[in-house]
Structure formats: C-alpha cells, structure tokens
Write a protein that holds these residues in place. Structure first.
Motif, PDB file in Angstrom:
ATOM      1  N   ASN A   8       0.835  -1.206   0.000  1.00  0.00           N
ATOM      2  CA  ASN A   8       0.000   0.000   0.000  1.00  0.00           C
ATOM      3  C   ASN A   8       0.870   1.257   0.000  1.00  0.00           C
ATOM      4  OD1 ASN A   8      -1.742   2.101   0.496  1.00  0.00           O
ATOM      5  ND2 ASN A   8      -2.735   1.169   2.249  1.00  0.00           N
ATOM      6  N   PRO A   9       0.765   2.102  -1.031  1.00  0.00           N
ATOM      7  CA  PRO A   9       1.642   3.285  -1.130  1.00  0.00           C
ATOM      8  C   PRO A   9       1.376   4.338  -0.058  1.00  0.00           C
ATOM      9  CG  PRO A   9      -0.048   3.360  -2.827  1.00  0.00           C
ATOM     10  CD  PRO A   9      -0.160   2.004  -2.184  1.00  0.00           C
ATOM     11  N   LYS A  10       0.224   4.294   0.602  1.00  0.00           N
ATOM     12  CA  LYS A  10      -0.138   5.333   1.569  1.00  0.00           C
ATOM     13  C   LYS A  10       0.361   5.052   2.984  1.00  0.00           C
ATOM     14  CE  LYS A  10      -2.264   7.509  -1.673  1.00  0.00           C
ATOM     15  NZ  LYS A  10      -1.600   8.706  -2.260  1.00  0.00           N
ATOM     16  N   GLN A  11       0.936   3.883   3.204  1.00  0.00           N
ATOM     17  CA  GLN A  11       1.414   3.536   4.541  1.00  0.00           C
ATOM     18  C   GLN A  11       2.884   3.943   4.710  1.00  0.00           C
ATOM     19  OE1 GLN A  11       1.520  -0.723   5.191  1.00  0.00           O
ATOM     20  NE2 GLN A  11       2.097  -1.094   3.057  1.00  0.00           N
ATOM     21  N   PRO A  12       3.364   4.013   5.958  1.00  0.00           N
ATOM     22  CA  PRO A  12       4.788   4.316   6.175  1.00  0.00           C
ATOM     23  C   PRO A  12       5.675   3.187   5.648  1.00  0.00           C
ATOM     24  CG  PRO A  12       3.505   4.597   8.190  1.00  0.00           C
ATOM     25  CD  PRO A  12       2.618   3.906   7.214  1.00  0.00           C
ATOM     26  N   ALA A  13       6.883   3.531   5.278  1.00  0.00           N
ATOM     27  CA  ALA A  13       7.819   2.533   4.764  1.00  0.00           C
ATOM     28  C   ALA A  13       8.055   1.426   5.781  1.00  0.00           C
ATOM     29  CB  ALA A  13       9.137   3.207   4.410  1.00  0.00           C
ATOM     30  N   ARG A  14       8.031   1.758   7.050  1.00  0.00           N
ATOM     31  CA  ARG A  14       8.222   0.771   8.116  1.00  0.00           C
ATOM     32  C   ARG A  14       7.227  -0.388   7.977  1.00  0.00           C
ATOM     33  NH1 ARG A  14       9.985   0.686  13.362  1.00  0.00           N
ATOM     34  NH2 ARG A  14      10.647   2.871  13.229  1.00  0.00           N
ATOM     35  N   LYS A  15       5.963  -0.062   7.760  1.00  0.00           N
ATOM     36  CA  LYS A  15       4.937  -1.103   7.658  1.00  0.00           C
ATOM     37  C   LYS A  15       5.064  -1.888   6.356  1.00  0.00           C
ATOM     38  CE  LYS A  15       1.411   0.808  10.720  1.00  0.00           C
ATOM     39  NZ  LYS A  15      -0.026   1.175  10.873  1.00  0.00           N
ATOM     40  N   ALA A  16       5.458  -1.210   5.308  1.00  0.00           N
ATOM     41  CA  ALA A  16       5.612  -1.896   4.021  1.00  0.00           C
ATOM     42  C   ALA A  16       6.739  -2.923   4.089  1.00  0.00           C
ATOM     43  CB  ALA A  16       5.898  -0.877   2.921  1.00  0.00           C
ATOM     44  N   TRP A  17       7.902  -2.497   4.612  1.00  0.00           N
ATOM     45  CA  TRP A  17       9.029  -3.432   4.717  1.00  0.00           C
ATOM     46  C   TRP A  17       8.719  -4.556   5.703  1.00  0.00           C
ATOM     47  CZ3 TRP A  17      11.998  -3.860   0.929  1.00  0.00           C
ATOM     48  CH2 TRP A  17      12.581  -2.781   0.273  1.00  0.00           C
ATOM     49  N   ALA A  18       8.017  -4.247   6.786  1.00  0.00           N
ATOM     50  CA  ALA A  18       7.653  -5.279   7.761  1.00  0.00           C
ATOM     51  C   ALA A  18       6.776  -6.343   7.109  1.00  0.00           C
ATOM     52  CB  ALA A  18       6.933  -4.645   8.951  1.00  0.00           C
ATOM     53  N   ALA A  19       5.871  -5.917   6.239  1.00  0.00           N
ATOM     54  CA  ALA A  19       5.016  -6.874   5.536  1.00  0.00           C
ATOM     55  C   ALA A  19       5.842  -7.732   4.576  1.00  0.00           C
ATOM     56  CB  ALA A  19       3.921  -6.128   4.772  1.00  0.00           C
ATOM     57  N   VAL A  20       6.794  -7.117   3.902  1.00  0.00           N
ATOM     58  CA  VAL A  20       7.655  -7.848   2.968  1.00  0.00           C
ATOM     59  C   VAL A  20       8.476  -8.899   3.704  1.00  0.00           C
ATOM     60  CG1 VAL A  20       9.642  -7.632   1.426  1.00  0.00           C
ATOM     61  CG2 VAL A  20       7.772  -5.966   1.294  1.00  0.00           C
ATOM     62  N   PHE A  21       9.045  -8.511   4.856  1.00  0.00           N
ATOM     63  CA  PHE A  21       9.925  -9.404   5.598  1.00  0.00           C
ATOM     64  C   PHE A  21       9.180 -10.306   6.581  1.00  0.00           C
ATOM     65  CE2 PHE A  21      13.076  -5.715   5.021  1.00  0.00           C
ATOM     66  CZ  PHE A  21      13.566  -6.256   3.838  1.00  0.00           C
ATOM     67  N   GLU A  22       7.870 -10.071   6.702  1.00  0.00           N
ATOM     68  CA  GLU A  22       7.025 -10.876   7.600  1.00  0.00           C
ATOM     69  C   GLU A  22       7.488 -10.787   9.046  1.00  0.00           C
ATOM     70  OE1 GLU A  22       6.882 -14.829   6.004  1.00  0.00           O
ATOM     71  OE2 GLU A  22       5.663 -14.249   4.297  1.00  0.00           O
TER      72      GLU A  22
END
Length: 245
Positions: free
Chosen positions: A22-36
């Motif tokens: 999701n482009p509207k979320q902070p990068a922290r949450k995006a990377w956390a989702a990627v790395f599980e």
C-alpha cells in the motif's frame, strides 16, 4: 513464496513484493510486511534491510562473474535499486520508495535471475519446513528462558537460537548460505564452552540435546538443497555425543 536459488531471483521477488504494498502507509509497515516481521521490531527490520543491501552487492558480484554476457546491460537495474536503498527513512511514505521500483528494473533482474539460476547448483528449501523450524526455534527459546541453566550458558544458547531464528526469517534474502553460515557459527561458539556444557545436570543437558537436534535438522535440510543428500555433519554428532561422556 518459493525462494529462488540465486541472488538476482531473491532480489527480484523481494522488490516485486515491495512494489505491491500500500503506497499510503509508512515505509516501516511496508518493509515489515515484505519481511514478515512486526513493524515495531526496529532492530530486526534494520537488520533485514542491511541484509537486503548485502544481497544487492552479492547479486552484482554474481553478475560480474558471468562470462559471455553484456554485463553493462545486466547491471543497469542497480542504478535505481541502489538509489532506492540509499536513504533509509522508515517513517516516510512508502510511495516515495515504491515509485523507484519500475517494470524495467524488475525485468532486468528477471533476466539476470534466469541466467544465474542455470549455474547455481542449489535447489529451493521447502517453505513449510522453514515454518516448522521457526516454530521449533521459538519453542526451544522459551524453554531456555524458563530454565535454570547457569547464566553464561543460558545467554550462549539464547544468542545462538536468536541468530538461527534471524537466519530463518532472512532466508528469502540470505538464501541457503545464510543458514549454513549460522550453523557453522553456532557450532563454533558451543565448542568453546564444551567443558561447561559437559558439567550440566541431566535436565539442563536435555536443552542442549534439543539444540543439537535442531542444528542437525537444519544441516540436513541445507545439505539436501546443496548436494541432494541429507548429510550429517561430523562436528554436530561429536558435540552431541559429548553430553553422554
């Protein structure tokens, strides 16, 4: 996700998954989702990003070792990839990062992955097996925390289990070699304390036996992917046997 047997393939999969966040979320949450992992676990998140930077370097090095290819063409995607990872701001909008992962960059990595996969010699690990191993690590970690092990040995065992846990969590980045390196490091650290371990009580020894069983299982999984055979490392067997002397 099936983890590729070469660094370019692993880098492609990670960036492709990152682009879908999701482009509207902070990068922290995006990377956390990627790395599980948990987005609040900043330490692990930064370690994963450091491993990702190492993967970029590993991929470039693997490409530069290829013969009879246009290396400049293969290396072109790294201009944007290195730009993407040059400024780590976990609180920035993910959209700022996401826009740098374009189709051309991903296509270039796919092209390199196809070339490198043919000379890798590794197979993929079963994703279900990775999940099971992570569960075993977590369960043993909790048992050690609640144990009456001497403080120095307890910290030694907890450090090793945490490092193994991280290598499994980072498997999609580090690949098989990351787990193999952790097996070697763990065995080396235990070897330095074998005299203290031999003096453990029977209840304490059961924790060490569980640890050696875990390392043995890890080694068999890794050796199967590397050689096609489940090979038992002599060092693991020797350390396990010392508990019975």
């Amino acid at each position: 996700m099936e983890v590729k047997n070469n660094p370019a393939g692993r880098l492609y999969d990670i960036l492709e998954l990152a682009r879908r966040q999701n482009p509207k979320q902070p990068a922290r949450k995006a990377w956390a989702a990627v790395f599980e992992i948990e987005s609040a676990d900043t330490g692990t998140l930064l370690q994963m990003l450091a491993d990702l930077l190492k993967l970029v370097h590993e991929t470039k090095t693997a490409i530069q070792r290829l013969d009879n290819v246009d290396q400049e063409l293969h290396l072109r995607p790294f201009r944007k990839i290195e730009g993407l990872l040059s400024n780590i701001n976990l609180d920035a909008s993910w959209e700022n990062w996401q826009n740098k992962i374009d189709d051309t960059t991903l296509y270039g990595l796919q092209f390199s992955s196809d070339r490198l996969s043919r000379i890798s010699g590794f197979t993929q690990l079963d994703s279900d097996e990775i999940v099971k191993l992570r569960s075993v690590v977590d369960e043993l970690f909790n048992s050690v925390v609640d144990s009456a092990l001497p403080s120095e040995l307890k910290m030694l065992l907890l450090r090793n289990l945490e490092s193994i846990r991280l290598s499994l969590a980072a498997y999609r980045i580090r690949g098989i070699e990351g787990i193999h390196e952790e097996i070697e490091r763990s065995l080396g650290s235990v070897l330095l304390h074998q005299d203290e371990i031999q003096k453990s009580s029977s209840k304490e020894r059961s924790l060490w036996e569980s640890f050696f069983d875990l390392v043995k299982r890890l080694n068999q999984v890794v050796s199967l992917a590397r050689t096609g055979q489940e090979l038992a490392a002599p060092a693991i067997l020797a350390l396990a046997q010392m508990l019975h002397h």
